[in-house]
Design an enzyme around this catalytic site. Structure first.
Site, PDB file in Angstrom:
ATOM      1  N   GLU A  63      41.746  44.624  42.711  1.00  0.00           N
ATOM      2  CA  GLU A  63      41.381  44.913  44.348  1.00  0.00           C
ATOM      3  C   GLU A  63      42.154  46.373  44.533  1.00  0.00           C
ATOM      4  O   GLU A  63      43.203  46.542  44.189  1.00  0.00           O
ATOM      5  CB  GLU A  63      42.078  43.721  45.241  1.00  0.00           C
ATOM      6  CG  GLU A  63      41.433  42.385  44.989  1.00  0.00           C
ATOM      7  CD  GLU A  63      42.004  41.505  46.171  1.00  0.00           C
ATOM      8  OE1 GLU A  63      41.136  40.417  46.322  1.00  0.00           O
ATOM      9  OE2 GLU A  63      43.324  41.654  46.211  1.00  0.00           O
ATOM     10  N   CYS A  90      55.306  38.510  46.508  1.00  0.00           N
ATOM     11  CA  CYS A  90      53.930  39.278  46.092  1.00  0.00           C
ATOM     12  C   CYS A  90      52.806  38.411  45.508  1.00  0.00           C
ATOM     13  O   CYS A  90      52.881  37.806  44.590  1.00  0.00           O
ATOM     14  CB  CYS A  90      54.256  40.176  45.520  1.00  0.00           C
ATOM     15  SG  CYS A  90      53.048  41.604  45.192  1.00  0.00           S
ATOM     16  N   CYS A 304      50.357  45.264  52.225  1.00  0.00           N
ATOM     17  CA  CYS A 304      51.578  45.164  51.161  1.00  0.00           C
ATOM     18  C   CYS A 304      51.948  43.773  50.802  1.00  0.00           C
ATOM     19  O   CYS A 304      52.042  42.828  51.701  1.00  0.00           O
ATOM     20  CB  CYS A 304      52.777  45.650  51.644  1.00  0.00           C
ATOM     21  SG  CYS A 304      54.185  45.795  50.637  1.00  0.00           S
TER      22      CYS A 304
END
Length: 318
Positions: A63, A90, A304
Site C-alpha cells: 500500500e 501497527c 499512521c
C-alpha cells in the site's frame, strides 16, 4: 536510460526513442522495465488522501499513499512486504515479514502514484509498510535515485525516513551526512513501556537510541522528529509526558503527537481530546517543541499504523 526510467517514468523500452532501435531490440531480450500495477485505489471523504494498492511481480501487494497538502503532494512509500518489527499497534506487522522491496520497487511507487494521479510529487515520506533501515541498501539507493539529476530531483530535505530505532543503522545513516529528516517511532518515554509497544527496544534501549539520535542531529544539522502515537489509557498520561520532556531535554528534536488510528486487531483505542491537550501542554511547559499531526486518510485505512500487507490475488476481493 536512467532519465527515461527515473524521470520520464517510461513503461517500455519502445518509449526510449532517442536510443538506437537495434540497441533497444537487443536490450528487450535481456531486460524489462518494471512497473507496479494499480490493483485498487480508495479516496478519503475529504479528498485529500488516496490509498493505492500496488501489485508486485511475485503476487504480493503493498500500500502506498498520496497526501495532498497546501504546500505540495507527498507520497508515503513502503519499504518492505510486511514488517518484522512487531510494533503492537501497527497493522503492517500483521502476518509478519515477507521480503525487502528492491530499490526500483520503492521508486516505482512514486512513479505509479504520479501516473495515476496526474500530480507532481514534491515530498516523500518513508513511513509506509516496513522498516526502512531494515532494508538499508535499497532505501539509500532509492534516495539517491529520487534526488538525482536523472530522477525527480527532489531535495533531500523533502524526504523523511522513519525508523523504530535500529541504532547501528541510525549511526551509519548519520555518517552518510544526508539532509534527510529522521523520524523516530518513539511512543514511550521509558524502557518498560517501550519494550511492550516497540519490541526492538529490548535490543536497542533508550540509553542507546537517544544518543544515536543526538549524533544524527549533530552530524547532519537536522532536527530529529520523535513520533508519539497516543494510545488511550496506555501512554497518554501527564506523568509520561513529563518523562518524555525530561528524556528529550537538550536534544535538537521535535515531538509529533499522533492520536491512535483504528486498527481493530490491536485492541488499542484513541485518547480523549482532554488527554491530548494535557499531554501537549506538559511538553510545551517543559520547553519541548511539539505539534499535533493532522491525520489524513484514517477513513480509508491510510493513516499512521493502518497500512498492511496484502496478497495480490486476494486484494481485489477486499
Amino acid at each position: 536510460m536512467a532519465e527515461w526510467v527515473f524521470k520520464q517514468g517510461a513503461l517500455s523500452l519502445a518509449e526510449m526513442t532517442n536510443l538506437p532501435a537495434g540497441f533497444r531490440k537487443r536490450l528487450a531480450g535481456e531486460a524489462v522495465v518494471g512497473r507496479l500495477e494499480v490493483l485498487d485505489s480508495r479516496v478519503s471523504a475529504a479528498g485529500d488522501t488516496v490509498k493505492y494498492l500496488l501489485g508486485l511481480d511475485d503476487g504480493h501487494a503493498v500500500e502506498t499513499v498520496l497526501m495532498r497538502h497546501d504546500y505540495g503532494r507527498t507520497v508515503c512509500v513502503s519499504s518492505q512486504v510486511g514488517c518484522r518489527m512487531a510494533c503492537r499497534f501497527c497493522a503492517s506487522a500483521l502476518g509478519g515479514w515477507i521480503r525487502n522491496l528492491r530499490s526500483g520497487e520503492l521508486y516505482e511507487q512514486v512513479l505509479a502514484v504520479r501516473r495515476a494521479s496526474g500530480e507532481p510529487v514534491t515530498h516523500v515520506v518513508l513511513m509506509g509498510m516496513g522498516e526502512p533501515l531494515d532494508n538499508y541498501e535499497n532505501t539509500l539507493k532509492f534516495v539517491a535515485n529520487v534526488t538525482a539529476p536523472y530522477g525527480l530531483r527532489l531535495s533531500q530535505r523533502r524526504i523523511t525516513l522513519s525508523t523504530c530505532g535500529l541504532v547501528p543503522e541510525i549511526q551509519k545513516l548519520a555518517r552518510e551526512r544526508l539532509a534527510l529528516t529522521l523520524a523516530i517511532s518513539l511512543h514511550a518515554p521509558n524502557n518498560a513501556l517501550r519494550d511492550t509497544l516497540v519490541p526492538v527496544n529490548r535490543k536497542y534501549p533508550l540509553e542507546q537510541l537517544i544518543p544515536a539520535c543526538a549524533e544524527y542531529a549533530r552530524r547532519t544539522g537536522r532536527r530529529v522528529s520523535f513520533e508519539y502515537i497516543l494510545l488511550g489509557g496506555v501512554n497518554d498520561s501527564p506523568e509520561l509526558a513529563r518523562e518524555l520532556s525530561d528524556l528529550l531535554t537538550g536534544l535538537l528534536g521535535h515531538v509529533n503527537l499522533i492520536p491512535a488510528n483504528p486498527v481493530p486487531e490491536s485492541g488499542y483505542r484513541a485518547p480523549s481530546p482532554e488527554a491530548v491537550r494535557t499531554f501537549r501542554r506538559v511538553l510545551e511547559e517543559g520547553g519541548v517543541p511539539v505539534s499535533l499531526r493532522r491525520e489524513l486518510g484514517a477513513d480509508i485505512g491510510a493513516a499512521c499504523g493502518q497500512l498492511r500487507r496484502r496478497h495480490r490475488t486476494k486484494a481485489v476481493e477486499e
